[in-house]
Design a protein around this motif. Sequence first.
Motif, PDB file in Angstrom:
ATOM      1  N   LEU A   4       1.083   6.813  -6.796  1.00  9.82           N
ATOM      2  CA  LEU A   4       0.046   7.793  -7.126  1.00  9.82           C
ATOM      3  C   LEU A   4       0.514   9.215  -6.883  1.00  9.82           C
ATOM      4  O   LEU A   4       0.138  10.136  -7.607  1.00  9.82           O
ATOM      5  CB  LEU A   4      -1.211   7.508  -6.302  1.00  9.82           C
ATOM      6  CG  LEU A   4      -1.966   6.239  -6.675  1.00  9.82           C
ATOM      7  CD1 LEU A   4      -2.973   5.881  -5.595  1.00  9.82           C
ATOM      8  CD2 LEU A   4      -2.658   6.414  -8.015  1.00  9.82           C
ATOM      9  N   GLY A   5       1.329   9.391  -5.853  1.00 10.06           N
ATOM     10  CA  GLY A   5       1.701  10.747  -5.489  1.00 10.06           C
ATOM     11  C   GLY A   5       2.854  11.317  -6.279  1.00 10.06           C
ATOM     12  O   GLY A   5       2.906  12.520  -6.536  1.00 10.06           O
ATOM     13  N   ARG A   6       3.778  10.456  -6.696  1.00 11.48           N
ATOM     14  CA  ARG A   6       5.027  11.003  -7.218  1.00 11.48           C
ATOM     15  C   ARG A   6       5.575  10.362  -8.483  1.00 11.48           C
ATOM     16  O   ARG A   6       6.722  10.589  -8.844  1.00 11.48           O
ATOM     17  CB  ARG A   6       6.106  10.942  -6.124  1.00 11.48           C
ATOM     18  CG  ARG A   6       5.913  11.970  -4.997  1.00 11.48           C
ATOM     19  CD  ARG A   6       6.318  13.348  -5.468  1.00 11.48           C
ATOM     20  NE  ARG A   6       6.087  14.419  -4.496  1.00 11.48           N
ATOM     21  CZ  ARG A   6       5.177  15.375  -4.677  1.00 11.48           C
ATOM     22  NH1 ARG A   6       4.384  15.347  -5.722  1.00 11.48           N
ATOM     23  NH2 ARG A   6       5.059  16.352  -3.803  1.00 11.48           N
ATOM     24  N   MET A   7       4.772   9.551  -9.175  1.00 14.41           N
ATOM     25  CA  MET A   7       5.303   8.942 -10.395  1.00 14.41           C
ATOM     26  C   MET A   7       4.501   9.366 -11.617  1.00 14.41           C
ATOM     27  O   MET A   7       3.315   9.678 -11.524  1.00 14.41           O
ATOM     28  CB  MET A   7       5.321   7.413 -10.260  1.00 14.41           C
ATOM     29  CG  MET A   7       6.445   6.912  -9.370  1.00 14.41           C
ATOM     30  SD  MET A   7       6.322   5.164  -8.882  1.00 14.41           S
ATOM     31  CE  MET A   7       6.228   4.351 -10.459  1.00 14.41           C
ATOM     32  N   ASP A  55      -8.380   2.893 -13.032  1.00 14.66           N
ATOM     33  CA  ASP A  55      -8.882   3.183 -11.694  1.00 14.66           C
ATOM     34  C   ASP A  55      -7.897   2.784 -10.607  1.00 14.66           C
ATOM     35  O   ASP A  55      -7.994   3.220  -9.470  1.00 14.66           O
ATOM     36  CB  ASP A  55     -10.221   2.481 -11.464  1.00 14.66           C
ATOM     37  CG  ASP A  55     -11.343   3.149 -12.247  1.00 14.66           C
ATOM     38  OD1 ASP A  55     -11.177   4.314 -12.637  1.00 14.66           O
ATOM     39  OD2 ASP A  55     -12.378   2.495 -12.481  1.00 14.66           O
ATOM     40  N   THR A  79       0.824  -1.198   0.000  1.00 16.00           N
ATOM     41  CA  THR A  79       0.000   0.000   0.000  1.00 16.00           C
ATOM     42  C   THR A  79       0.867   1.259   0.000  1.00 16.00           C
ATOM     43  O   THR A  79       0.564   2.231  -0.699  1.00 16.00           O
ATOM     44  CB  THR A  79      -0.915  -0.007   1.234  1.00 16.00           C
ATOM     45  OG1 THR A  79      -1.573  -1.259   1.304  1.00 16.00           O
ATOM     46  CG2 THR A  79      -1.936   1.079   1.143  1.00 16.00           C
ATOM     47  N   ASP A  80       1.933   1.239   0.763  1.00 17.32           N
ATOM     48  CA  ASP A  80       2.857   2.371   0.778  1.00 17.32           C
ATOM     49  C   ASP A  80       3.428   2.613  -0.616  1.00 17.32           C
ATOM     50  O   ASP A  80       3.563   3.756  -1.062  1.00 17.32           O
ATOM     51  CB  ASP A  80       4.013   2.112   1.751  1.00 17.32           C
ATOM     52  CG  ASP A  80       3.590   2.248   3.203  1.00 17.32           C
ATOM     53  OD1 ASP A  80       2.464   2.717   3.458  1.00 17.32           O
ATOM     54  OD2 ASP A  80       4.382   1.876   4.087  1.00 17.32           O
ATOM     55  N   ALA A  81       3.732   1.526  -1.301  1.00 13.08           N
ATOM     56  CA  ALA A  81       4.251   1.658  -2.661  1.00 13.08           C
ATOM     57  C   ALA A  81       3.194   2.282  -3.572  1.00 13.08           C
ATOM     58  O   ALA A  81       3.499   3.123  -4.423  1.00 13.08           O
ATOM     59  CB  ALA A  81       4.674   0.297  -3.199  1.00 13.08           C
ATOM     60  N   ARG A  82       1.948   1.899  -3.354  1.00  8.69           N
ATOM     61  CA  ARG A  82       0.876   2.448  -4.174  1.00  8.69           C
ATOM     62  C   ARG A  82       0.730   3.947  -3.936  1.00  8.69           C
ATOM     63  O   ARG A  82       0.522   4.720  -4.869  1.00  8.69           O
ATOM     64  CB  ARG A  82      -0.445   1.725  -3.836  1.00  8.69           C
ATOM     65  CG  ARG A  82      -1.593   1.995  -4.797  1.00  8.69           C
ATOM     66  CD  ARG A  82      -1.353   1.466  -6.207  1.00  8.69           C
ATOM     67  NE  ARG A  82      -0.741   0.168  -6.207  1.00  8.69           N
ATOM     68  CZ  ARG A  82      -1.374  -0.981  -6.207  1.00  8.69           C
ATOM     69  NH1 ARG A  82      -2.676  -0.993  -6.246  1.00  8.69           N
ATOM     70  NH2 ARG A  82      -0.714  -2.113  -6.215  1.00  8.69           N
ATOM     71  N   ILE A  83       0.849   4.371  -2.701  1.00 10.45           N
ATOM     72  CA  ILE A  83       0.758   5.799  -2.387  1.00 10.45           C
ATOM     73  C   ILE A  83       1.877   6.557  -3.098  1.00 10.45           C
ATOM     74  O   ILE A  83       1.645   7.614  -3.697  1.00 10.45           O
ATOM     75  CB  ILE A  83       0.834   6.019  -0.861  1.00 10.45           C
ATOM     76  CG1 ILE A  83      -0.457   5.551  -0.214  1.00 10.45           C
ATOM     77  CG2 ILE A  83       1.100   7.482  -0.523  1.00 10.45           C
ATOM     78  CD1 ILE A  83      -0.492   5.695   1.285  1.00 10.45           C
ATOM     79  N   THR A  84       3.053   6.014  -3.050  1.00 16.68           N
ATOM     80  CA  THR A  84       4.188   6.660  -3.704  1.00 16.68           C
ATOM     81  C   THR A  84       3.958   6.739  -5.207  1.00 16.68           C
ATOM     82  O   THR A  84       4.218   7.756  -5.846  1.00 16.68           O
ATOM     83  CB  THR A  84       5.476   5.867  -3.421  1.00 16.68           C
ATOM     84  OG1 THR A  84       5.556   5.620  -2.023  1.00 16.68           O
ATOM     85  CG2 THR A  84       6.698   6.638  -3.872  1.00 16.68           C
ATOM     86  N   ARG A 106       8.961   8.080   1.982  1.00 16.62           N
ATOM     87  CA  ARG A 106       9.813   7.385   1.024  1.00 16.62           C
ATOM     88  C   ARG A 106      10.446   8.385   0.094  1.00 16.62           C
ATOM     89  O   ARG A 106       9.806   9.354  -0.304  1.00 16.62           O
ATOM     90  CB  ARG A 106       8.960   6.472   0.139  1.00 16.62           C
ATOM     91  CG  ARG A 106       8.721   5.129   0.693  1.00 16.62           C
ATOM     92  CD  ARG A 106       8.107   4.297  -0.428  1.00 16.62           C
ATOM     93  NE  ARG A 106       8.024   2.915  -0.013  1.00 16.62           N
ATOM     94  CZ  ARG A 106       7.807   1.910  -0.855  1.00 16.62           C
ATOM     95  NH1 ARG A 106       7.644   2.144  -2.130  1.00 16.62           N
ATOM     96  NH2 ARG A 106       7.754   0.684  -0.424  1.00 16.62           N
ATOM     97  N   ARG A 139      -8.014   9.942  -7.070  1.00 13.37           N
ATOM     98  CA  ARG A 139      -9.272  10.388  -7.658  1.00 13.37           C
ATOM     99  C   ARG A 139      -9.836  11.708  -7.170  1.00 13.37           C
ATOM    100  O   ARG A 139     -10.983  12.028  -7.430  1.00 13.37           O
ATOM    101  CB  ARG A 139     -10.339   9.296  -7.469  1.00 13.37           C
ATOM    102  CG  ARG A 139     -10.140   8.068  -8.371  1.00 13.37           C
ATOM    103  CD  ARG A 139     -10.551   8.373  -9.804  1.00 13.37           C
ATOM    104  NE  ARG A 139     -10.312   7.300 -10.748  1.00 13.37           N
ATOM    105  CZ  ARG A 139      -9.425   7.390 -11.738  1.00 13.37           C
ATOM    106  NH1 ARG A 139      -8.660   8.446 -11.874  1.00 13.37           N
ATOM    107  NH2 ARG A 139      -9.272   6.399 -12.601  1.00 13.37           N
ATOM    108  N   GLN A 192       7.745  11.177  -1.036  1.00  8.60           N
ATOM    109  CA  GLN A 192       6.316  10.981  -0.770  1.00  8.60           C
ATOM    110  C   GLN A 192       6.121  10.739   0.708  1.00  8.60           C
ATOM    111  O   GLN A 192       6.713   9.825   1.276  1.00  8.60           O
ATOM    112  CB  GLN A 192       5.775   9.788  -1.571  1.00  8.60           C
ATOM    113  CG  GLN A 192       4.323   9.463  -1.275  1.00  8.60           C
ATOM    114  CD  GLN A 192       3.361  10.577  -1.691  1.00  8.60           C
ATOM    115  OE1 GLN A 192       3.499  11.143  -2.770  1.00  8.60           O
ATOM    116  NE2 GLN A 192       2.406  10.901  -0.838  1.00  8.60           N
ATOM    117  N   GLY A 212      -4.899   5.733 -10.991  1.00  7.63           N
ATOM    118  CA  GLY A 212      -5.314   7.134 -10.927  1.00  7.63           C
ATOM    119  C   GLY A 212      -5.202   7.885 -12.231  1.00  7.63           C
ATOM    120  O   GLY A 212      -4.887   9.067 -12.242  1.00  7.63           O
ATOM    121  N   LEU A 213      -5.466   7.212 -13.350  1.00  6.71           N
ATOM    122  CA  LEU A 213      -5.430   7.878 -14.647  1.00  6.71           C
ATOM    123  C   LEU A 213      -6.734   7.624 -15.378  1.00  6.71           C
ATOM    124  O   LEU A 213      -7.569   6.841 -14.923  1.00  6.71           O
ATOM    125  CB  LEU A 213      -4.271   7.331 -15.493  1.00  6.71           C
ATOM    126  CG  LEU A 213      -2.853   7.558 -14.988  1.00  6.71           C
ATOM    127  CD1 LEU A 213      -1.860   6.719 -15.784  1.00  6.71           C
ATOM    128  CD2 LEU A 213      -2.482   9.033 -15.061  1.00  6.71           C
TER     129      LEU A 213
END
Lengths: 247, 247
Positions: free
Chosen positions: A150-153, A192, A143-148, B69, B152, B77, A195-196
């Motif tokens: 979505l937030g910064r890639m 979905d 989940t942490d990887a997913r946040i990263t 991270r 989203r 992030q 996030g695109l």
Amino acid sequence: MVGTSQAAVACRTCTLRRNPVFRGFSSRELSFVSGMKRGDIVLPAGAKLTTEQRSSIYTLYEGWAVRCRTLPNGSRQILDFVLPGDTVGLPAALLGTVDHTVYALTRTVLCELDGGRIETLFHKHAALALSLLQARLIEQRRTDARITLLGRMGATQRVGYLLLELRERLKDRNLVTGKSCPMPIRRTELADAVGLSKVHVMRALRELRTRDLLQIEARTLTIPNLRKLAHFTGYVHARGDNLCPLL
Amino acid sequence: MVGTSQAAVACRTCTLRRNPVFRGFSSRELSFVSGMKRGDIVLPAGAKLTTEQRSSIYTLYEGWAVRCRTLPNGSRQILDFVLPGDTVGLPAALLGTVDHTVYALTRTVLCELDGGRIETLFHKHAALALSLLQARLIEQRRTDARITLLGRMGATQRVGYLLLELRERLKDRNLVTGKSCPMPIRRTELADAVGLSKVHVMRALRELRTRDLLQIEARTLTIPNLRKLAHFTGYVHARGDNLCPLL
DNA sequence: CGGCTTCTTGATCAAGGTCAACCTTTGTGG
DNA sequence: CCACAAAGGTTGACCTTGATCAAGAAGCCG
């Protein structure tokens, strides 16, 4: 929408457990967990898993599912993909409320267990309980990887990362053949999850294909060179992505 | 960078535990946890919490910290904010590896506990162990909300949501006075948490201020009308955001 | 063979990023 | 207590990324 209760697959002979990434059970643990089993559930593609009713927890036995949230404005966010061996429904059983929905992406088979016996499990099988916590910590890491992501890639990296991560998880489950693995998820679901928009996911896939990093064709994902894709997306393989199925 | 080990705050008199959102301890549990305590650590603002060395786990006693991270390209992030009562370092202690860093945002005081005794805790204090798992599930829920936010939601909503969520967590900890609460985080940190640039966070804050939804001034967040902000951001207050501190 | 959903691509538009400048607060040493 | 430096805050101008709209192609199922 309706799950079919069927003759149970006996836990002792469950083929999932043969996979080395899953935690081994002592015979004492195995008989306890066998006792938790309520039955099997089969869901057709697209069906929603109703998780509130009997405080059940589930182990996905076969197929793909998603955990997702829908916003007031109608858009949807896929939180995570549920693969064979993964546990579903712990929040409902232990917190009493759920804030997400689980949908079957393909036909799925789930093993239903009595969530009410988790407390007893903690009292009588401390080692298993500890594994349960560890499994949560591993999921948290993803989940942490997913946040990263979505937030910064950027878009292309997001799509590449997600697909690579899925491939690695499938690999642990012996679902990869050579350079290819099944990839039943649609463009919309990919969108979905990362996030695109669907259209932009297409552009990202095209670029990945052009760069020879990956290819999706006929519901199959092919990655010619894992290292190259890992380097491009910044993916780092987490050692010990093993988990703790209850089945 | 260096933590100062000091005379321990006795667990029995720890003021955190008086807060009703934290789980009550039986005297047997309390004495076990007291025995896990290694000491207190004080970090100045900006210091990194080194978590690998002795497989310690920490309870944040006072101050603010972030779990974050850093990507190969240098961008950062923020995964979550750590507030008083929150536990840090479980992955290091139970999985042996960490994939994130913890930084102090303000001067912080932490309680250091022996992570090696978690296993014993599971064997001798099942109810406490179960609470530990529940606390993870609650954190996971917040993480799910963060994913949805990043994937989203628009810029202004993201900022509003995050600040509202922080306020609610502070409220649980009795750190809200009237309509205001402390907000020591910088624009840059806000940006790294919600996946925007610092400049755009400014624009979002301006809009929120213009709409009378919130205001940050002199390190203080003021929210005139909680409902209005909750409606605007789609925030839903999760019942039972209580957790299980080890201290 | 229709009638569906999914895939694919081009054209246009808006959200948010980047750059650069200036202002305000905080902190430090004389 | 002031002066100056450093860090953070604020805003405008311009550019990039990704969203939206629209339309045709390709599978898939009764």
